[in-house]
Design a protein around this motif. Sequence first.
Motif, PDB file in Angstrom:
ATOM      1  N   ALA A 165       0.839  -1.202   0.000  1.00  0.00           N
ATOM      2  CA  ALA A 165       0.000   0.000   0.000  1.00  0.00           C
ATOM      3  C   ALA A 165       0.873   1.250   0.000  1.00  0.00           C
ATOM      4  O   ALA A 165       0.922   2.005   0.980  1.00  0.00           O
ATOM      5  CB  ALA A 165      -0.932  -0.009   1.204  1.00  0.00           C
ATOM      6  N   HIS A 166       1.570   1.471  -1.101  1.00  0.00           N
ATOM      7  CA  HIS A 166       2.368   2.697  -1.216  1.00  0.00           C
ATOM      8  C   HIS A 166       1.425   3.897  -1.269  1.00  0.00           C
ATOM      9  O   HIS A 166       0.478   3.902  -2.057  1.00  0.00           O
ATOM     10  CB  HIS A 166       3.244   2.644  -2.462  1.00  0.00           C
ATOM     11  N   PRO A 167       1.666   4.916  -0.454  1.00  0.00           N
ATOM     12  CA  PRO A 167       0.739   6.059  -0.377  1.00  0.00           C
ATOM     13  C   PRO A 167       0.659   6.851  -1.678  1.00  0.00           C
ATOM     14  O   PRO A 167       1.687   7.182  -2.281  1.00  0.00           O
ATOM     15  CB  PRO A 167       1.351   6.926   0.738  1.00  0.00           C
ATOM     16  N   VAL A 168      -0.556   7.154  -2.109  1.00  0.00           N
ATOM     17  CA  VAL A 168      -0.783   8.005  -3.278  1.00  0.00           C
ATOM     18  C   VAL A 168      -1.878   9.005  -2.953  1.00  0.00           C
ATOM     19  O   VAL A 168      -2.737   8.760  -2.102  1.00  0.00           O
ATOM     20  CB  VAL A 168      -1.180   7.185  -4.539  1.00  0.00           C
ATOM     21  N   ALA A 169      -1.852  10.125  -3.663  1.00  0.00           N
ATOM     22  CA  ALA A 169      -2.917  11.130  -3.559  1.00  0.00           C
ATOM     23  C   ALA A 169      -3.024  11.816  -4.910  1.00  0.00           C
ATOM     24  O   ALA A 169      -2.011  12.055  -5.577  1.00  0.00           O
ATOM     25  CB  ALA A 169      -2.604  12.147  -2.468  1.00  0.00           C
ATOM     26  N   GLY A 170      -4.244  12.110  -5.338  1.00  0.00           N
ATOM     27  CA  GLY A 170      -4.458  12.706  -6.650  1.00  0.00           C
ATOM     28  C   GLY A 170      -4.440  11.691  -7.773  1.00  0.00           C
ATOM     29  O   GLY A 170      -4.631  12.039  -8.938  1.00  0.00           O
ATOM     30  N   LEU A 171      -4.216  10.446  -7.423  1.00  0.00           N
ATOM     31  CA  LEU A 171      -4.133   9.344  -8.385  1.00  0.00           C
ATOM     32  C   LEU A 171      -5.108   8.254  -7.961  1.00  0.00           C
ATOM     33  O   LEU A 171      -5.175   7.915  -6.778  1.00  0.00           O
ATOM     34  CB  LEU A 171      -2.709   8.789  -8.413  1.00  0.00           C
ATOM     35  N   GLN A 172      -5.842   7.696  -8.922  1.00  0.00           N
ATOM     36  CA  GLN A 172      -6.717   6.560  -8.621  1.00  0.00           C
ATOM     37  C   GLN A 172      -6.364   5.397  -9.545  1.00  0.00           C
ATOM     38  O   GLN A 172      -6.311   5.557 -10.767  1.00  0.00           O
ATOM     39  CB  GLN A 172      -8.191   6.903  -8.798  1.00  0.00           C
ATOM     40  N   ILE A 173      -6.150   4.253  -8.921  1.00  0.00           N
ATOM     41  CA  ILE A 173      -5.842   3.027  -9.669  1.00  0.00           C
ATOM     42  C   ILE A 173      -6.867   1.970  -9.284  1.00  0.00           C
ATOM     43  O   ILE A 173      -7.067   1.699  -8.088  1.00  0.00           O
ATOM     44  CB  ILE A 173      -4.431   2.505  -9.340  1.00  0.00           C
ATOM     45  N   ILE A 174      -7.494   1.380 -10.279  1.00  0.00           N
ATOM     46  CA  ILE A 174      -8.445   0.290 -10.036  1.00  0.00           C
ATOM     47  C   ILE A 174      -7.960  -0.950 -10.778  1.00  0.00           C
ATOM     48  O   ILE A 174      -7.722  -0.912 -11.999  1.00  0.00           O
ATOM     49  CB  ILE A 174      -9.862   0.664 -10.508  1.00  0.00           C
ATOM     50  N   LEU A 175      -7.793  -2.025 -10.032  1.00  0.00           N
ATOM     51  CA  LEU A 175      -7.404  -3.310 -10.601  1.00  0.00           C
ATOM     52  C   LEU A 175      -8.626  -4.213 -10.672  1.00  0.00           C
ATOM     53  O   LEU A 175      -9.511  -4.139  -9.814  1.00  0.00           O
ATOM     54  CB  LEU A 175      -6.325  -3.976  -9.740  1.00  0.00           C
ATOM     55  N   ASP A 176      -8.642  -5.097 -11.665  1.00  0.00           N
ATOM     56  CA  ASP A 176      -9.733  -6.074 -11.698  1.00  0.00           C
ATOM     57  C   ASP A 176      -9.362  -7.277 -10.833  1.00  0.00           C
ATOM     58  O   ASP A 176      -8.272  -7.322 -10.236  1.00  0.00           O
ATOM     59  CB  ASP A 176     -10.079  -6.477 -13.136  1.00  0.00           C
ATOM     60  N   ALA A 177     -10.222  -8.239 -10.786  1.00  0.00           N
ATOM     61  CA  ALA A 177     -10.011  -9.400  -9.908  1.00  0.00           C
ATOM     62  C   ALA A 177      -8.791 -10.215 -10.302  1.00  0.00           C
ATOM     63  O   ALA A 177      -8.219 -10.928  -9.480  1.00  0.00           O
ATOM     64  CB  ALA A 177     -11.259 -10.287  -9.908  1.00  0.00           C
ATOM     65  N   GLN A 178      -8.373 -10.103 -11.563  1.00  0.00           N
ATOM     66  CA  GLN A 178      -7.205 -10.836 -12.051  1.00  0.00           C
ATOM     67  C   GLN A 178      -5.919 -10.014 -11.931  1.00  0.00           C
ATOM     68  O   GLN A 178      -4.872 -10.391 -12.459  1.00  0.00           O
ATOM     69  CB  GLN A 178      -7.414 -11.250 -13.517  1.00  0.00           C
ATOM     70  N   ASN A 179      -6.015  -8.886 -11.266  1.00  0.00           N
ATOM     71  CA  ASN A 179      -4.872  -7.999 -11.021  1.00  0.00           C
ATOM     72  C   ASN A 179      -4.432  -7.209 -12.247  1.00  0.00           C
ATOM     73  O   ASN A 179      -3.315  -6.696 -12.305  1.00  0.00           O
ATOM     74  CB  ASN A 179      -3.671  -8.770 -10.458  1.00  0.00           C
TER      75      ASN A 179
END
Length: 255
Positions: A165-179
Amino acid sequence: MGLKIQHFVTIVTFIVFFSCKDSKIELSKIRGKEVLIDSVLANNAQIEDFVTPYRNRVNEVLDSTLAFAPFTISKSDGELNTTAGNLMADVVLSEANPIYKSRTGNNIDFVLLNHGGIRSIISKGTISSRTAYEVMPFENTIVVAELSGKSVQEMVNYLRDSGRAHPVAGLQIILDAQNNVKSVKVQGKPLNDTETYHVATSNYLLNGGDRMGFFKDAVNSVNTDYLIRNAMIDYFKKVDTVAPKVDDRFIKLKN
């Protein structure tokens, strides 16, 4: 009498002449002694009297209440984003952006820090300057790197594969169930490979720390000379309550 004075002057002249000649000084011996620093070592009362007022003043400043945490803030209370990580990244964004904009005319697009850089929880209760020193004991400064969209995509792949869980802000990343990377947004807009992004991070990471090699491709970088720890202290002074949440800035879908 005059002869004695002449002899005296002659003798003094020779002494001064030979004493002024360069002489080679060499180290002939080194002596060492081990001094154990433990409870047996007696205090020096004179030194203690001199240091005590300074120590008391430092402790007074470090322990003065700045804000309040209604719950424990930790870097292990979420899978891909955490309360401590979100707090750190949000602080860097809010406190460093005015400095960066005043120097360059640009805004910081997003922040990336490292999970391992958070060294302590923030316990429920009062928050002080000492809290900031415990969480961030390093002398890391905030730097802003200009990265291409391609380099940011490399960064996203790194974050996906790191499993931390590297900290981010202003960025959104969404992974699917298969990564697989399902979507990436910067300030709410889809990542664009042709854009240049202004990414706030630490001088440690800019130099390749935590194997973040994508920073080597930075088009430019600006060191704000602003310690992350000082940014935290400045933030704590502005707010009454510190209550970050685990949110959707970096998540993995279940289905």
